[in-house]
Design an enzyme around this catalytic site. Sequence first.
Site, PDB file in Angstrom:
ATOM      1  N   GLN A  80       0.830  -1.210   0.000  1.00 24.26           N
ATOM      2  CA  GLN A  80       0.000   0.000   0.000  1.00 24.26           C
ATOM      3  C   GLN A  80       0.866   1.264   0.000  1.00 24.26           C
ATOM      4  OE1 GLN A  80      -3.037   0.904  -0.412  1.00 24.26           O
ATOM      5  NE2 GLN A  80      -3.813  -1.159  -0.674  1.00 24.26           N
ATOM      6  N   SER A  81       1.954   1.244  -0.731  1.00 29.77           N
ATOM      7  CA  SER A  81       2.903   2.351  -0.676  1.00 29.77           C
ATOM      8  C   SER A  81       2.408   3.588  -1.430  1.00 29.77           C
ATOM      9  CB  SER A  81       4.229   1.905  -1.281  1.00 29.77           C
ATOM     10  OG  SER A  81       5.072   3.012  -1.504  1.00 29.77           O
TER      11      SER A  81
END
Length: 335
Positions: A80-81
């Site tokens: 989920q960067s």
Amino acid sequence: MITTVRERLARLPRVRLAHLPTPLDACPRLSAAEGSAISVKRDDCTGLAFGGNKVRQHEYVLGDAIAQGADCVIQGSASQSNHSRQLAAAGAKLGLEVFLLPKRDAMSAPVQGNHLVSHLLGATITPIDPAESSTRRKDELAARLRERGRRPYVVGMGATRSLTLAALAYVEALVEIVEAGEAPDWIFVTSQGSTQAGLQLGCELLGLPTRVVGVNPMTAAHEAYLPPAQIAALARGAAELLGLASAIEPADVVNLTGYVGEGYGVPSAESLAAIATLGAAEGILLDPVYSGKGFAGLLDHCSRGLLAPGERVVFVHTGGLPALFGYADALTPQP
Ligand SMILES: *Cc1c(COP(=O)(O)O)cnc(C)c1O
């Protein structure tokens, strides 16, 4: 000094990606409730593919990459960067190939949030095992690409030059805050290092007595954690790139790991409460992984009486909003 700082920034290689300056929003209803004059620096509104602090940072980081002749960029991180999402967008805009090495972690499936957006932006995505070192995998990929005649540029954790250039971008953000007429007593920001280092260096260069409080989204056990000594080193490194001096020492860096909760990427009760508070008072959204935890730190300082009545506070909103959709379950009110 503002003119000097702006002139020195203008000498560095740069690409244009962000909508700058970002707005500085006064928060009258929140301020009345908390007893301090709180504004939000809207770096969630930097514009590119849902915005965030990396869009601003990539202006200098990718400016440097292109100046060095890079033909592709490599980043590895959690699935989920925000960083990867903003890098994929910047690469698309600049025609620079982006290789992402996201971890196959708890947030990889279903494909949502940042992970989903990164897939829509044309990056080459190779998931890696969560136990692997991102830094090592990035370096291995860079070596393989070099053997094939490519010119890769590695960003993010372990890539000190990119972290230092990212800090420079936040010297500029601090200049924007001052140019907007604000001289804050306090700045609160969610930061692993670069963003805080830049804001703090900006305060030092402009001679402001502002106290900068960084709230770390991870504890010291995380592979991407930077201790205060390294944050101070980023600030001094950024000063060097500007040809200016900094005396920031590790002891000057306040970077708190007490608001992480259960761990990096796990929403805390306080971050959920912070999202509800700012949303209901001002209509501004926060995310549960980064900005919500930083804002929880600010609210905690208010409620513990650590800010004097009427003191001026700027919360630097670093973005992260696509994570709201990745974390829909944790964010949905339970009956
Ligand atoms: C990456 C990120 C941060 C931390 O930025 P640093 O420059 O590493 O301090 C904070 N908030 C959000 C939303 C981010 O994506």
